[in-house]
Design a protein around this motif. Structure first.
Motif, PDB file in Angstrom:
ATOM      1  N   GLU A  16       0.829  -1.203   0.000  1.00 34.91           N
ATOM      2  CA  GLU A  16       0.000   0.000   0.000  1.00 34.91           C
ATOM      3  C   GLU A  16       0.865   1.256   0.000  1.00 34.91           C
ATOM      4  N   ASN A  23      -3.214   3.683  -2.706  1.00 34.19           N
ATOM      5  CA  ASN A  23      -3.262   2.643  -3.722  1.00 34.19           C
ATOM      6  C   ASN A  23      -2.831   1.322  -3.097  1.00 34.19           C
ATOM      7  N   LYS A  74      -2.131  -2.743  -3.729  1.00 39.63           N
ATOM      8  CA  LYS A  74      -1.880  -3.783  -4.723  1.00 39.63           C
ATOM      9  C   LYS A  74      -1.824  -5.140  -4.033  1.00 39.63           C
ATOM     10  N   ASN A  78      -0.773  -9.100  -4.568  1.00 43.26           N
ATOM     11  CA  ASN A  78       0.030 -10.007  -5.385  1.00 43.26           C
ATOM     12  C   ASN A  78      -0.352 -11.442  -5.032  1.00 43.26           C
ATOM     13  N   ASP A 132      -6.450  -7.027  -8.439  1.00 47.79           N
ATOM     14  CA  ASP A 132      -5.117  -6.860  -7.865  1.00 47.79           C
ATOM     15  C   ASP A 132      -4.751  -5.403  -7.585  1.00 47.79           C
ATOM     16  N   LYS A 133      -5.601  -4.441  -7.982  1.00 50.94           N
ATOM     17  CA  LYS A 133      -5.313  -3.030  -7.749  1.00 50.94           C
ATOM     18  C   LYS A 133      -6.569  -2.331  -7.253  1.00 50.94           C
ATOM     19  N   ASN A 167      -8.022   1.512  -5.354  1.00 46.55           N
ATOM     20  CA  ASN A 167      -7.722   2.920  -5.112  1.00 46.55           C
ATOM     21  C   ASN A 167      -8.718   3.529  -4.130  1.00 46.55           C
ATOM     22  N   GLN A 219     -11.737   0.362  -8.139  1.00 47.10           N
ATOM     23  CA  GLN A 219     -10.631  -0.321  -8.801  1.00 47.10           C
ATOM     24  C   GLN A 219      -9.972   0.607  -9.817  1.00 47.10           C
ATOM     25  N   GLN A 220     -10.570   0.740 -10.980  1.00 51.16           N
ATOM     26  CA  GLN A 220     -10.006   1.589 -12.023  1.00 51.16           C
ATOM     27  C   GLN A 220     -10.969   2.696 -12.445  1.00 51.16           C
TER      28      GLN A 220
END
Length: 276
Positions: A42, A67, A69, A71, A84-85, A87, A116-117
């Motif tokens: 983060e 943000n 992430k 893995n 996986d991402k 915000n 997310q995006q």
């Protein structure tokens, strides 16, 4: 595009006068939280200011972006590649009033967009809290209140309570919910803390057949060290462990759809702060 503009305007409306404020701060943090199945990283940046309005009123504002992430190292089939991402854009506005020499109340409102995006108006959630602070004597202080928080992942109304005790000029103790800590400063430049906090977050998913949110929560116990390296610059180091760590997918009613069963893990963090 219009929706994004409206959301950004909501977060920045109380932040536009920042250049006129003297009590300004900016900070950045990096944190890693590995577990047996998934590693989390983060990054967080924020700017804040506070201002006294006369002798009894104070306002403060913090605008923050983070943000996260994930893995999925053990995922052979890349099944979770679209999760996986994450915000978050959050603005915290605080207002406090000193009712008397020993009593004050504080109110905060926290609009937050977790996505997310693709940022959309449906990603917007409003959190906040109301607390009363009562000083019992020169050493003892109590805090009680309630708020709409995300400490358990999903937004919920939770109690807030704390007992603060000042042993001396160097040592302070707070026992409470959701945060407790013991703080010791051996001089003006070094401060050591042992903290315990209930904390969590949630993120709206862009594309999913059944799931609406990704939900994370844990109890974190950590040792922190703050170093004042110069007049305006501070460093923070954090090492600890996450207990009862959960990562789930839920539907629109916050019912569990899937549990990753990630297990517990340690947490390491470093941060830098500028304050004037």
């Amino acid at each position: 595009m219009i929706v994004r503009l409206l959301i950004c305007s909501l977060f920045s409306v109380s932040f536009l006068s920042i250049k006129a404020q003297e009590n300004f701060a900016a900070y950045a943090n990096i944190k890693i939280e590995p577990t047996d199945k998934i590693n989390f990283n983060e990054t967080e940046i924020a700017v804040s200011y506070e201002k006294n309005l006369g002798t009894k009123y104070k306002i403060a504002n913090t605008l923050e972006y983070s943000n996260l992430k994930a893995n999925y190292e053990l995922n052979q089939f890349d099944f979770y590649h679209d999760q996986d991402k994450f915000n978050q854009i959050q603005n915290k506005f605080e207002f406090s009033h000193e009712i008397s020499e020993k009593t004050k109340w504080q109110f905060s409102i926290i609009p937050t967009a977790n996505f997310q995006q693709n940022l959309d108006v449906s990603d917007l959630t409003v959190l906040g809290d109301l607390t009363i602070n009562q000083q019992l004597n020169s050493k003892l202080n109590i805090v009680i209140g309630a708020g709409r928080t995300s400490i358990f992942g999903a937004p919920k109304f939770t109690p807030i309570a704390a007992l603060d005790y000042k042993f001396n000029d160097k040592t302070n103790l707070r026992i409470g919910f959701p945060d407790s800590q013991i703080k010791y400063a051996n001089n003006e430049r070094n401060e050591f803390k042992i903290t315990n906090s209930f904390n969590g977050n949630f993120y709206h998913l862009d594309i999913s057949d059944t799931s609406e949110k990704a939900v994370l929560s844990q109890i974190t116990t950590a040792l922190e060290y703050d170093r004042n390296v110069s007049k305006n610059w501070f460093l923070n180091f954090k090492a600890g462990y996450d207990f009862n760590k959960k990562y789930k997918l839920t539907d629109s009613s916050n019912h569990q759809i899937y549990d990753y069963n990630i297990g517990n893990g340690y947490v390491l963090g470093i941060g830098i702060k500028y304050k004037q």
